[in-house]
Design a protein around this motif. Sequence first.
Motif, PDB file in Angstrom:
ATOM      1  N   PHE A 151       0.855  -1.183   0.000  1.00  0.00           N
ATOM      2  CA  PHE A 151       0.000   0.000   0.000  1.00  0.00           C
ATOM      3  C   PHE A 151       0.893   1.236   0.000  1.00  0.00           C
ATOM      4  O   PHE A 151       1.907   1.267   0.698  1.00  0.00           O
ATOM      5  CB  PHE A 151      -0.889   0.022   1.250  1.00  0.00           C
ATOM      6  N   ASP A 152       0.476   2.261  -0.746  1.00  0.00           N
ATOM      7  CA  ASP A 152       1.300   3.469  -0.841  1.00  0.00           C
ATOM      8  C   ASP A 152       0.992   4.499   0.237  1.00  0.00           C
ATOM      9  O   ASP A 152       1.715   5.477   0.380  1.00  0.00           O
ATOM     10  CB  ASP A 152       1.188   4.102  -2.226  1.00  0.00           C
ATOM     11  N   ARG A 153      -0.050   4.278   0.997  1.00  0.00           N
ATOM     12  CA  ARG A 153      -0.433   5.207   2.065  1.00  0.00           C
ATOM     13  C   ARG A 153      -1.164   4.440   3.167  1.00  0.00           C
ATOM     14  O   ARG A 153      -1.792   3.420   2.911  1.00  0.00           O
ATOM     15  CB  ARG A 153      -1.367   6.296   1.532  1.00  0.00           C
ATOM     16  N   ALA A 154      -1.106   4.987   4.360  1.00  0.00           N
ATOM     17  CA  ALA A 154      -1.826   4.365   5.474  1.00  0.00           C
ATOM     18  C   ALA A 154      -3.327   4.350   5.217  1.00  0.00           C
ATOM     19  O   ALA A 154      -4.020   3.384   5.556  1.00  0.00           O
ATOM     20  CB  ALA A 154      -1.512   5.108   6.772  1.00  0.00           C
ATOM     21  N   PHE A 174      -4.305   1.383   3.194  1.00  0.00           N
ATOM     22  CA  PHE A 174      -4.281   0.178   4.021  1.00  0.00           C
ATOM     23  C   PHE A 174      -5.541   0.100   4.888  1.00  0.00           C
ATOM     24  O   PHE A 174      -6.198  -0.934   4.946  1.00  0.00           O
ATOM     25  CB  PHE A 174      -3.031   0.160   4.904  1.00  0.00           C
ATOM     26  N   LEU A 175      -5.884   1.209   5.543  1.00  0.00           N
ATOM     27  CA  LEU A 175      -7.064   1.214   6.410  1.00  0.00           C
ATOM     28  C   LEU A 175      -8.352   0.999   5.628  1.00  0.00           C
ATOM     29  O   LEU A 175      -9.321   0.442   6.151  1.00  0.00           O
ATOM     30  CB  LEU A 175      -7.134   2.528   7.195  1.00  0.00           C
ATOM     31  N   ALA A 176      -8.376   1.434   4.367  1.00  0.00           N
ATOM     32  CA  ALA A 176      -9.566   1.272   3.531  1.00  0.00           C
ATOM     33  C   ALA A 176      -9.659  -0.127   2.919  1.00  0.00           C
ATOM     34  O   ALA A 176     -10.687  -0.480   2.347  1.00  0.00           O
ATOM     35  CB  ALA A 176      -9.580   2.326   2.417  1.00  0.00           C
ATOM     36  N   SER A 177      -8.595  -0.924   3.036  1.00  0.00           N
ATOM     37  CA  SER A 177      -8.625  -2.281   2.482  1.00  0.00           C
ATOM     38  C   SER A 177      -9.679  -3.095   3.227  1.00  0.00           C
ATOM     39  O   SER A 177     -10.119  -2.728   4.312  1.00  0.00           O
ATOM     40  CB  SER A 177      -7.250  -2.938   2.591  1.00  0.00           C
ATOM     41  N   ASP A 178     -10.062  -4.195   2.646  1.00  0.00           N
ATOM     42  CA  ASP A 178     -11.158  -5.000   3.179  1.00  0.00           C
ATOM     43  C   ASP A 178     -11.116  -5.174   4.689  1.00  0.00           C
ATOM     44  O   ASP A 178     -12.090  -4.937   5.366  1.00  0.00           O
ATOM     45  CB  ASP A 178     -11.175  -6.372   2.508  1.00  0.00           C
ATOM     46  N   ALA A 179      -9.988  -5.627   5.196  1.00  0.00           N
ATOM     47  CA  ALA A 179      -9.876  -5.847   6.636  1.00  0.00           C
ATOM     48  C   ALA A 179      -8.407  -5.863   7.026  1.00  0.00           C
ATOM     49  O   ALA A 179      -7.725  -6.865   6.789  1.00  0.00           O
ATOM     50  CB  ALA A 179     -10.548  -7.156   7.026  1.00  0.00           C
ATOM     51  N   PRO A 180      -7.907  -4.780   7.619  1.00  0.00           N
ATOM     52  CA  PRO A 180      -6.499  -4.769   8.016  1.00  0.00           C
ATOM     53  C   PRO A 180      -6.106  -5.963   8.888  1.00  0.00           C
ATOM     54  O   PRO A 180      -4.965  -6.408   8.838  1.00  0.00           O
ATOM     55  CB  PRO A 180      -6.355  -3.449   8.784  1.00  0.00           C
TER      56      PRO A 180
END
Length: 136
Positions: A34-37, A40-46
Amino acid sequence: MFNPPVIAVVDDEEAIRDALSDLLLVMGYTCRAFDRAEAFLASDAPDRFDCLITDIRMPGISGLELLQQLKAKGSTVPVIIVTSVTDPLIRSRALESGAHAYLTKPVTDDVLLQSLKTALPDRDIPGDDEERPADA
């Protein structure tokens, strides 16, 4: 059947993301970058990741803020910080916030891989069988 740990890499520098991802893939891990936090947080489920490797200095949410947000949500995902930030106060804050390790760049492959092994003690780690003597 071997199920390799899934590692998330969050770093705004493409060259670093690619280098870390390539190393992890060559070592047998599954990796997603991921290029930004925020991405990552918006991904399906950290929490579907077994470990997170992140930088400190990034646009938007910093690696330290990302770590703190994850811990505030009850996440138990181990976080390894890999950064050029050598400030002892930031290092201390990261470790107090629950970072598993705080590694400063340049990081050797062996140091990073050892940190992954200690972050994931109950997981089968790629390459572990190669370290055991053949007659053991």
